[in-house]
Design an enzyme around this catalytic site. Structure first.
Site, PDB file in Angstrom:
ATOM      1  N   ASN A   1       6.578  -9.398  -3.093  1.00  0.00           N
ATOM      2  CA  ASN A   1       6.145  -9.768  -1.742  1.00  0.00           C
ATOM      3  C   ASN A   1       5.756 -11.245  -1.634  1.00  0.00           C
ATOM      4  O   ASN A   1       4.860 -11.704  -2.340  1.00  0.00           O
ATOM      5  CB  ASN A   1       4.948  -8.878  -1.364  1.00  0.00           C
ATOM      6  CG  ASN A   1       4.752  -8.771   0.126  1.00  0.00           C
ATOM      7  OD1 ASN A   1       5.460  -9.386   0.915  1.00  0.00           O
ATOM      8  ND2 ASN A   1       3.761  -7.965   0.528  1.00  0.00           N
TER       9      ASN A   1
ATOM     10  N   HIS B   1      -1.896   6.264   4.441  1.00  0.00           N
ATOM     11  CA  HIS B   1      -2.834   5.228   4.877  1.00  0.00           C
ATOM     12  C   HIS B   1      -3.320   5.499   6.294  1.00  0.00           C
ATOM     13  O   HIS B   1      -2.552   5.352   7.245  1.00  0.00           O
ATOM     14  CB  HIS B   1      -2.132   3.876   4.910  1.00  0.00           C
ATOM     15  CG  HIS B   1      -1.948   3.249   3.577  1.00  0.00           C
ATOM     16  ND1 HIS B   1      -1.968   1.900   3.387  1.00  0.00           N
ATOM     17  CD2 HIS B   1      -1.736   3.781   2.357  1.00  0.00           C
ATOM     18  CE1 HIS B   1      -1.769   1.632   2.107  1.00  0.00           C
ATOM     19  NE2 HIS B   1      -1.614   2.750   1.461  1.00  0.00           N
TER      20      HIS B   1
ATOM     21  N   TYR C   1      -7.672  -7.225   6.439  1.00  0.00           N
ATOM     22  CA  TYR C   1      -6.502  -6.906   5.639  1.00  0.00           C
ATOM     23  C   TYR C   1      -6.475  -5.417   5.310  1.00  0.00           C
ATOM     24  O   TYR C   1      -7.499  -4.819   5.005  1.00  0.00           O
ATOM     25  CB  TYR C   1      -6.476  -7.709   4.326  1.00  0.00           C
ATOM     26  CG  TYR C   1      -5.193  -7.445   3.591  1.00  0.00           C
ATOM     27  CD1 TYR C   1      -4.005  -8.011   4.037  1.00  0.00           C
ATOM     28  CD2 TYR C   1      -5.147  -6.560   2.523  1.00  0.00           C
ATOM     29  CE1 TYR C   1      -2.806  -7.719   3.427  1.00  0.00           C
ATOM     30  CE2 TYR C   1      -3.959  -6.266   1.896  1.00  0.00           C
ATOM     31  CZ  TYR C   1      -2.785  -6.848   2.352  1.00  0.00           C
ATOM     32  OH  TYR C   1      -1.596  -6.548   1.756  1.00  0.00           O
TER      33      TYR C   1
ATOM     34  N   HIS D   1      -9.268  -4.353  -2.185  1.00  0.00           N
ATOM     35  CA  HIS D   1      -8.347  -5.494  -2.233  1.00  0.00           C
ATOM     36  C   HIS D   1      -8.878  -6.698  -3.003  1.00  0.00           C
ATOM     37  O   HIS D   1      -8.714  -7.839  -2.569  1.00  0.00           O
ATOM     38  CB  HIS D   1      -7.958  -5.902  -0.804  1.00  0.00           C
ATOM     39  CG  HIS D   1      -7.078  -4.903  -0.131  1.00  0.00           C
ATOM     40  ND1 HIS D   1      -7.444  -4.191   0.981  1.00  0.00           N
ATOM     41  CD2 HIS D   1      -5.843  -4.466  -0.436  1.00  0.00           C
ATOM     42  CE1 HIS D   1      -6.469  -3.381   1.345  1.00  0.00           C
ATOM     43  NE2 HIS D   1      -5.485  -3.516   0.494  1.00  0.00           N
TER      44      HIS D   1
ATOM     45  N   HIS E   1       1.282   2.197  -7.366  1.00  0.00           N
ATOM     46  CA  HIS E   1       1.389   1.448  -6.118  1.00  0.00           C
ATOM     47  C   HIS E   1       2.647   1.923  -5.362  1.00  0.00           C
ATOM     48  O   HIS E   1       3.679   2.150  -5.978  1.00  0.00           O
ATOM     49  CB  HIS E   1       1.523  -0.032  -6.488  1.00  0.00           C
ATOM     50  CG  HIS E   1       1.449  -0.989  -5.360  1.00  0.00           C
ATOM     51  ND1 HIS E   1       1.968  -2.260  -5.452  1.00  0.00           N
ATOM     52  CD2 HIS E   1       0.904  -0.903  -4.130  1.00  0.00           C
ATOM     53  CE1 HIS E   1       1.745  -2.908  -4.316  1.00  0.00           C
ATOM     54  NE2 HIS E   1       1.101  -2.110  -3.503  1.00  0.00           N
TER      55      HIS E   1
ATOM     56  N   ASP F   1       6.200  -2.836   0.729  1.00  0.00           N
ATOM     57  CA  ASP F   1       6.955  -3.936   0.114  1.00  0.00           C
ATOM     58  C   ASP F   1       7.632  -3.499  -1.191  1.00  0.00           C
ATOM     59  O   ASP F   1       8.286  -4.301  -1.847  1.00  0.00           O
ATOM     60  CB  ASP F   1       6.058  -5.157  -0.117  1.00  0.00           C
ATOM     61  CG  ASP F   1       4.745  -4.847  -0.805  1.00  0.00           C
ATOM     62  OD1 ASP F   1       3.996  -4.006  -0.281  1.00  0.00           O
ATOM     63  OD2 ASP F   1       4.477  -5.434  -1.864  1.00  0.00           O
TER      64      ASP F   1
HETATM   65  O1  EZ4 Z   1      -1.709  -5.300  -0.578  1.00  0.00           O
HETATM   66  O2  EZ4 Z   1       1.565  -4.082  -1.295  1.00  0.00           O
HETATM   67  O3  EZ4 Z   1      -2.597  -0.391  -2.161  1.00  0.00           O
HETATM   68  N1  EZ4 Z   1      -1.854  -1.045  -1.513  1.00  0.00           N
HETATM   69  C1  EZ4 Z   1      -2.009  -2.334  -1.237  1.00  0.00           C
HETATM   70  C2  EZ4 Z   1      -0.886  -3.038  -0.542  1.00  0.00           C
HETATM   71  C3  EZ4 Z   1      -0.729  -4.446  -1.105  1.00  0.00           C
HETATM   72  C4  EZ4 Z   1       0.622  -5.004  -0.809  1.00  0.00           C
HETATM   73  C5  EZ4 Z   1       0.794  -6.355  -1.470  1.00  0.00           C
HETATM   74  O4  EZ4 Z   1       2.118  -6.755  -1.522  1.00  0.00           O
HETATM   75  O5  EZ4 Z   1      -3.020  -2.901  -1.576  1.00  0.00           O
HETATM   76  O6  EZ4 Z   1      -1.025  -3.044   0.823  1.00  0.00           O
HETATM   77 CO    CO Z   2      -4.040  -1.775  -3.117  1.00  0.00          CO
END
Ligand code: EZ4
Ligand code: CO
Length: 402
Positions: free
Chosen positions: A37, A122, A159, A212, A312, A316
């Site tokens: 990303n 989410h 964010y 984050h 993860h 992205d």
């Molecule tokens: O910030 O994938 O847990 N998921 C995350 C994502 C990340 C993005 C970064 O490229 O924290 O939203």
């Molecule tokens: Co994350």
């Protein structure tokens, strides 16, 4: 079998993706995701200019040997660009082997250890009330686990809090936007958010939260402790991830389970965390963690320390990574949970895939290989667009953690 061609494909069906396609003299081809990303073209060049020429003529069945060749054979090891490139090649080779032997990749990895892969979605809201409502929508869709993020009063943008319900995309087109961050304001809102969610939906649903990488160790310890009454499944990325030792302090102060690792590239980023039992879930994933081959090493190391995986799986990471992660998740003993942010319909059309969602679980499907394809005809409609994650400054203008 020999590798005859390596293509690096860039497309932007809603967001940028870099894909590698490795072709062989027997007509079988494999796909790998190479998306990093905000740094997409660096990986594309690494693959096109430096890796592809070295692969031509090699036997694609020698997955481990090719991994070692690309990792040990490079003087400049590790790092996100290098490991994403290696991860992409590795995924494509597993895909080729599965297709050539006519089995889904999870069969090559030892076979299924479970019926399906529990995922978390989410739920976001600009306010606590909106976030609480969003959790209900995920429960109604069948999710057993939900990550919850809410906007912070007094901050314009937060964010991780999207506007769309299913297709939230954190990167923005053009140059990076600059957001304002306040840890004090953030910490004042999170416990109330989880109190409200538990009050509304009870204790059956798993709840997760992502900080984050924005907190100091002692701030993270305090947040973890304040969240204990709500029994989170995990608190993610409490402190900046390069500070493995910082987790000792977080751990001393809270029994809230801890997860980290979506930005780790190799097992060397996590050895202290695992050896000292400082975390409960390792979030490394296939694309940024050196492929299926290296993720197996990482998961095995984690299993020795009773740590489970939580790959993860944000937007992205392309459907190729999602598929690879699902084959991996299905086959390892210490699977914990899989993140699942849905892609846009445009992305799903460019990457038709065999994986399916049902009642809170994903299954990779039984198509040979990874079970994902690439529609060149559609991909060509979406040229690359410069895009970045936002950066953050404190209220007085001081640059902060991205
Ligand atoms: O910030 O994938 O847990 N998921 C995350 C994502 C990340 C993005 C970064 O490229 O924290 O939203
Ligand atoms: Co994350």
């Amino acid at each position: 079998m020999k590798i005859t061609d390596v293509e690096v494909l860039v497309t932007s069906p809603g967001r940028n993706f870099v894909t590698i396609r490795i072709r062989t003299d027997e007509g079988v081809y494999g796909l790998g995701d190479a998306t990093l990303n905000g740094r997409e073209l660096a990986v594309a060049s690494y693959l096109r200019d430096h890796v592809a020429p070295c692969l031509i003529g090699r036997n694609p069945f020698q997955i481990e040997d090719i991994w070692q060749y690309l990792y040990r054979g490079a003087y400049w090891r590790r790092g996100p660009v290098t490991m994403t490139a290696i991860g992409a090649v590795d995924m494509a080779l597993w895909d080729i082997k599965g297709k050539a032997l006519n089995v889904p990749v999870y069969e090559l990895l030892g076979g299924a250890c479970r019926n399906g892969v529990m995922v978390y979605g989410h739920a976001n809201g600009q306010s606590v009330g909106e976030a609480v409502e969003a959790v209900g929508r995920y429960i109604d869709m069948g999710y057993k686990a939900v990550r919850v993020q809410a906007g912070v009063p007094g901050l314009k943008a937060t964010y991780g809090v999207g506007r769309g319900d299913l297709f939230y995309e954190p990167a923005g087109e053009g140059l990076p936007s600059e957001d304002v961050w306040s840890t004090e304001k953030y910490l004042a809102t999170v416990p109330e958010l989880f109190a409200r969610v538990r009050e509304e939906y009870g204790r059956d649903v798993h709840l997760l939260h992502d900080a984050h990488h924005r907190l100091t160790p002692i701030e993270a310890g305090r947040l973890g402790r304040e969240l204990e009454p709500y029994s989170l499944f995990w608190l993610e990325d409490a402190v900046p991830a390069e500070q493995q030792e910082a987790f000792r302090i977080v751990r001393q102060h809270t029994t809230t389970p801890l997860a980290v690792g979506e930005i780790f590239n190799t097992i060397h980023d996590a050895t202290v965390l695992l050896r000292e039992n400082l975390i409960d879930y390792l979030r490394m994933t296939v694309v940024h963690g050196g492929g299926i081959t290296h993720l197996r090493t990482a998961a095995a190391y984690a299993a020795v320390h009773q740590v489970r995986t939580g790959c993860h799986g944000a937007t992205d990471l392309s459907p190729v990574t999602m598929a690879a992660a699902l084959h991996f998740d299905l086959s390892i003993p210490n699977f914990g949970i899989q993140e699942y942010m849905r892609h846009t319909p445009e992305t799903d059309e460019v990457f038709p895939h065999a994986y399916t969602f049902s009642d809170g679980y994903l299954h990779p499907g039984d198509a040979p290989g990874l079970g994902v394809d690439y529609r060149d005809d559609l991909a060509e409609r979406y040229p690359y667009k410069r895009a970045y994650l936002p950066v953050s400054r404190l209220e007085d203008g001081t640059m902060f953690n991205w």
